[in-house]
Structure formats: C-alpha cells, structure tokens
Design a protein around this motif. Structure first.
Motif, short mmCIF file in Angstrom:
data_model
loop_
_atom_site.label_atom_id
_atom_site.label_comp_id
_atom_site.label_asym_id
_atom_site.label_seq_id
_atom_site.Cartn_x
_atom_site.Cartn_y
_atom_site.Cartn_z
N SER A 160 1.07 -1.28 -0.27
CA SER A 160 0.12 0.20 -0.12
C SER A 160 0.96 1.27 -0.12
CB SER A 160 -1.04 0.08 1.07
OG SER A 160 -2.12 -1.50 1.52
N VAL A 161 2.02 0.81 0.64
CA VAL A 161 3.43 2.67 1.29
C VAL A 161 3.33 2.38 -0.10
CG1 VAL A 161 5.06 3.11 1.91
CG2 VAL A 161 2.74 2.15 3.60
N ILE A 162 4.46 1.53 -0.81
CA ILE A 162 4.78 1.15 -2.07
C ILE A 162 3.94 1.92 -3.47
CG2 ILE A 162 6.76 0.38 -3.13
CD1 ILE A 162 7.59 0.65 -0.69
N LEU A 163 2.87 1.51 -3.68
CA LEU A 163 2.47 1.42 -5.27
C LEU A 163 1.19 2.65 -4.23
CD1 LEU A 163 1.85 -1.83 -6.76
CD2 LEU A 163 3.44 -0.27 -6.67
N ARG A 164 1.33 3.62 -3.70
CA ARG A 164 -0.03 4.80 -3.67
C ARG A 164 -1.37 4.01 -3.55
NH1 ARG A 164 2.61 9.91 -6.40
NH2 ARG A 164 4.25 9.96 -5.50
N ILE A 165 -1.50 2.66 -3.77
CA ILE A 165 -2.45 2.03 -3.23
C ILE A 165 -3.29 1.02 -2.71
CG2 ILE A 165 -4.20 0.25 -4.99
CD1 ILE A 165 -1.82 0.69 -7.09
N SER A 166 -4.50 0.86 -1.68
CA SER A 166 -4.63 0.06 -0.81
C SER A 166 -4.89 -1.03 -1.08
CB SER A 166 -6.23 0.82 -0.34
OG SER A 166 -6.81 -0.03 0.89
N PHE A 167 -3.92 -1.41 -0.47
CA PHE A 167 -3.80 -4.06 -1.23
C PHE A 167 -4.71 -3.29 0.73
CE2 PHE A 167 -1.27 -2.35 -3.84
CZ PHE A 167 -1.30 -3.18 -4.63
N ASP A 168 -6.05 -4.65 0.39
CA ASP A 168 -6.60 -5.18 1.42
C ASP A 168 -6.07 -6.76 2.08
OD1 ASP A 168 -7.69 -2.70 2.61
OD2 ASP A 168 -8.83 -2.97 0.35
N PRO A 169 -5.45 -7.60 3.08
CA PRO A 169 -5.80 -9.00 2.78
C PRO A 169 -7.20 -9.59 2.85
CG PRO A 169 -5.06 -7.92 4.80
CD PRO A 169 -5.60 -7.33 3.82
N PHE A 170 -7.22 -10.73 2.11
CA PHE A 170 -8.25 -11.53 1.55
C PHE A 170 -9.55 -11.44 2.54
CE2 PHE A 170 -9.91 -15.94 1.07
CZ PHE A 170 -11.12 -15.61 -0.38
N ARG A 171 -10.45 -11.56 2.72
CA ARG A 171 -11.92 -11.60 2.98
C ARG A 171 -12.59 -12.63 2.10
NH1 ARG A 171 -7.48 -10.46 6.38
NH2 ARG A 171 -7.47 -9.21 7.85
N ASN A 172 -13.13 -13.36 2.70
CA ASN A 172 -13.96 -14.26 1.87
C ASN A 172 -15.14 -14.49 2.75
OD1 ASN A 172 -14.93 -15.32 -0.90
ND2 ASN A 172 -14.65 -17.18 0.70
N GLY A 173 -16.28 -14.15 2.36
CA GLY A 173 -17.47 -15.18 2.91
C GLY A 173 -18.70 -13.88 3.73
N ARG A 174 -18.51 -12.87 3.22
CA ARG A 174 -18.97 -11.49 3.98
C ARG A 174 -20.49 -11.50 3.28
NH1 ARG A 174 -15.57 -6.14 4.94
NH2 ARG A 174 -18.09 -5.46 4.23
N ALA A 175 -21.34 -11.57 3.89
CA ALA A 175 -23.57 -11.58 3.02
C ALA A 175 -22.90 -10.52 3.51
CB ALA A 175 -23.79 -12.01 3.73
N VAL A 176 -23.09 -9.54 1.59
CA VAL A 176 -23.75 -8.21 1.83
C VAL A 176 -25.00 -8.35 0.69
CG1 VAL A 176 -21.31 -7.03 2.41
CG2 VAL A 176 -22.11 -8.14 -0.50
N TRP A 177 -25.95 -6.81 0.66
CA TRP A 177 -26.75 -6.58 -0.31
C TRP A 177 -26.09 -6.82 -1.43
CZ3 TRP A 177 -31.50 -8.47 -0.17
CH2 TRP A 177 -32.23 -8.50 1.13
N ALA A 178 -26.56 -6.76 -2.97
CA ALA A 178 -25.64 -7.01 -4.01
C ALA A 178 -27.18 -7.68 -5.38
CB ALA A 178 -25.16 -8.01 -4.61
N TRP A 179 -26.87 -6.57 -6.26
CA TRP A 179 -27.34 -6.01 -8.16
C TRP A 179 -27.18 -6.67 -8.83
CZ3 TRP A 179 -27.56 -2.17 -11.31
CH2 TRP A 179 -26.26 -1.58 -10.72
N THR A 180 -28.50 -6.98 -9.58
CA THR A 180 -27.47 -7.43 -11.14
C THR A 180 -29.04 -6.97 -12.01
OG1 THR A 180 -28.55 -9.50 -10.45
CG2 THR A 180 -25.89 -9.54 -9.94
N LEU A 181 -28.50 -6.74 -13.08
CA LEU A 181 -28.66 -6.17 -14.60
C LEU A 181 -29.37 -7.52 -15.16
CD1 LEU A 181 -27.89 -2.76 -15.63
CD2 LEU A 181 -29.93 -3.79 -14.23
#
Length: 418
Positions: A160-181
């Motif tokens: 994150s520091v070296i590339l100025r991009i926010s990298f996040d560790p793998f977080r699998n399995g969180r349930a969220v509302w999602a929509w599709t067309l």
C-alpha cells in the motif's frame, strides 16, 4: 504450549481444555486423549512476564505408563528449546482497486505476488486480486494459519505504501446486499458472499518464470510524481527498488518493524477513508508521519513538520503549511473536536460556478509527501536525526483584574515600576 499441541496431533491424539484470563495472571487446563480416552491432564499458570508453570497428572483409565508420559514431555521440551519448525507453502490473495495485475513479482525467495486466474475486464480500472504465495516456517498446520494472516497483513501494508494503492488482505465470506441486471434491464437484489476465489491452488511454491515478470518503472527518491492513467499502460507496474525496500523492511528490528507497520496502517486507513471522509483521510496521513518519530519523551513535542524536514527537506515541510489547511492544524481540529475542512455533509452542486480546490490540492501534496517520508524512513532503516526541542519555561501566572483591584498605595506603585 504450541509445541505441546503439535506433538499431541503428531501422535494422533486430541486435546481440549479451558483457560481463565486475567490482567495479572492466566491459567488453564488441557486434557490429552487418544482413541481409548483421556491420557494426561495438564494444569498451567503464568503470571504477567513470569515463567510458565506446568503440572501433569496421569489419567486414571486407561493408564499411561509413566515412562511414556516422560518421553512425551521430553520431546515437547526439546522441540521448543531447539525451535523446531517445518516449511509450509500457503496461497492467499490481496485485493485492490486499479489496473490489472498481470505479472509475477518475487519480493524475496519466500514471497511471490502473481496474476489471478480471472481478471475484471469491464473497465481499465476496477476491483483486482493478486495471488500471494508464501513459504512459512511454522510449528504445525495450526500455527502456519496464524502466521499466514499476519504475514499477509504485512505484505498488504508494505504494498500500500510503495504503490500508493490500498491493498487489503483476502476477506472471503462476508454477506452483503448485491444487485444484478438481466438481459432486459431488470434488477435482481439478493444477499451474496464477497471475496475472490480461484481453482488453481497448487500445493507447492511456483517456480520463477511461471508467469511473465511484472513491468518495472524507474523512480527517483523522493518520488513526488503525479499518479494517474495516461493511456500508456493497461497493467499495474512496480518501482524498480521494491525488492530493495522489502529487504530493508525484513531487516528491521522487531520494534522498528512495528513502527513501520503503524505508519503504513494509518496510510492504508487514510486511503480507504478518502472517498467518504476526506478530512479524516487528511488527518490520518498526518498521524502516519508522526508515527515515524523516534521513541522517547524528548520527541513528544515534535510534529509532522519536524519529521518531514528531517526525512525529506525544509521545502517539503513548508508545503504542508498551506494557508487555511496547515497539516497539523487540520489534524488537531478534526481528531480533537471533529471539525471538518473538506465538504463533508455539504450540498454538492454539479453546476456550481465556483469550486475551491484548495483542500484537495493540499491533500494531494500531503499524500505524496507522506508516502515519500515513510519510504525514506524505511531506506534509512528507521534511523535518522531529529533535533530535540527545548521546552519554554513557564512564566509567572497572569494577574487577573480582581487581583489588581486588591492592590493600592505603595504596593501598587512598586508592582507598576517592576
């Protein structure tokens, strides 16, 4: 205790127990069992900063020979003293928003970042995944899972520091509302699991050259170049000194490594907060710089300006004193009393005839300087000179108007002359 569990599983036994956690002392009990039933009862306690005290009792039935119990604990103690570990390969993922990651990058012989099996192709920028392969020395499979999570967080903070991009560790399995067309433009809303998954998960470390190398970009430190998409590349690049910087991080002492992670974590949080709380993002970047101060009470009065002047130069420090958006003032006002300096909760007018870009410009300057400071701190191994400050001596207390009215005659004249 970790080696106790490892030896138990190695023999095909099982273990279970309970513990009591206190601020001054921890204690607990563990029962070791095989297919025939309980074999050993282990009772332990440990005071804060004290030794681990263990008592062992043989189970009543079935009886375990005393010699076997002694041999069991001799093996546990010997492995613990010799720090016996095994090498494990584990694969996980980092996620970020940006250009696609299409090549492989070896930070060192034990840490490889490679391209994912699937890429988001609907746009140039979008949600991305990076495959992270690591070789980890651990006591057993349970231990390697704990180490993997910690190592993955370290790699995410570093990248994150070296590339100025926010990298996040793998977080699998969180349930969220999602929509599709659908094909007709209809909308379907449902609860879905989030996270990146792929079928290619080998049990061994890939060999160098398994994928094309990630493109390398030459940089000059400190790097104050602007970040943006100019159409010249469609994939993520990395600076040419990234492996050198990773080696510098791995060579830090435990305390310095923790200090780097403190600054890097605030940098990550500032990147994540930028879209929704820009003043908070600004303040967290200031905190990231302050996290680079050397330890010790003699540096309590130093702030971001002192750190930047020592690590970069005076000109960079002065840029953070932009009128109306002085970095330290924004940080103090927001973290102490919650004051905003950006447009949070303000009406956004798309057709406005005037928009003041001052805060966004100050934030961009702060972002580049903060990243440059963290990297320069790392290049120096966390060691740099920060001149101590002399505290001003407290003067006599101010005299109130009520005190002045009590003085009259010669006493008042004498104080006036003094």
């Amino acid at each position: 205790m970790r080696y106790l569990g490892a030896e138990t599983l190695r023999r095909g036994w099982s273990h279970g127990g309970m513990s009591e956690l206190g601020s001054r002392e921890n204690s607990g009990s563990v029962t070791l069992s095989d297919a025939a039933g309980p074999r050993l009862h282990v009772i332990w306690e440990r005071k804060r900063l004290g030794p681990l005290l263990v008592e062992v009792a043989l189970a009543d039935t079935p009886e375990l020979p005393l010699a076997d119990a002694i041999e069991f604990f001799d093996r546990v103690n010997a492995d613990c003293r010799n720090r016996v570990v095994e090498e494990y390969h584990r694969r996980s993922f980092l996620t970020y928003e940006g250009l696609a990651w299409r090549g492989e990058l070896w930070l060192d012989a034990d840490t490889r970042l490679g391209p994912p099996e699937r890429q988001f192709g609907a746009a140039l920028l979008g949600p991305r995944a990076v495959v992270v392969d690591m070789l980890i020395d651990a006591v057993d499979a349970l231990h390697v899972g704990e180490l993997l999570e910690a190592r993955l967080a370290e790699v995410a903070a570093f990248m994150s520091v070296i590339l100025r991009i926010s990298f996040d560790p793998f977080r699998n399995g969180r349930a969220v509302w999602a929509w599709t067309l659908d094909d007709r433009g209809g909308v379907t809303t449902s609860i879905q699991q989030i996270g990146y998954l792929q079928t290619d998960n080998p049990g061994t470390m890939p060999t160098p050259g398994h994928d094309p190398a990630i493109p390398i970009l030459h940089v000059t430190r400190p790097d104050f170049s602007h970040v943006g998409i100019d159409g010249s590349t469609t994939e993520q690049t990395v600076p040419d000194d990234i492996q050198t910087l990773w080696a510098a991080y791995r060579q830090l002492t435990p305390n310095l490594r923790r200090q780097f992670l403190s600054a890097a974590a605030k940098w990550q949080e500032s990147s994540d907060a930028w879209q929704i709380r820009r003043t908070l993002s600004f303040a967290l970047r200031v905190v990231a710089c302050e996290a680079l101060k050397p330890p010790g009470p003699e540096y309590n009065d130093h702030n971001i300006y002192d750190v930047i002047e020592a690590l970069i130069d005076k000109a960079a420090s002065e840029r953070l004193r932009a009128p109306g958006f002085e970095a330290q003032d924004v940080r103090n006002a927001h973290l102490h009393v919650g004051a905003f300096r950006s447009t949070e909760f303000a009406e956004q007018m798309a057709m406005s005839t005037f928009i003041d870009p001052s805060f966004d410009q100050a934030s961009r300057d702060l972002a580049r300087i903060t990243q440059a400071a963290i990297i320069e701190w790392l290049r120096r191994g966390g060691v740099y000179a920060l001149p101590p400050k002399k505290r001003k001596k407290a003067g006599p207390p101010a005299q109130s108007d009520s005190d002045k009215t009590k003085l009259a005659g010669p006493a008042a004249n004498r104080i006036a002359r003094e």
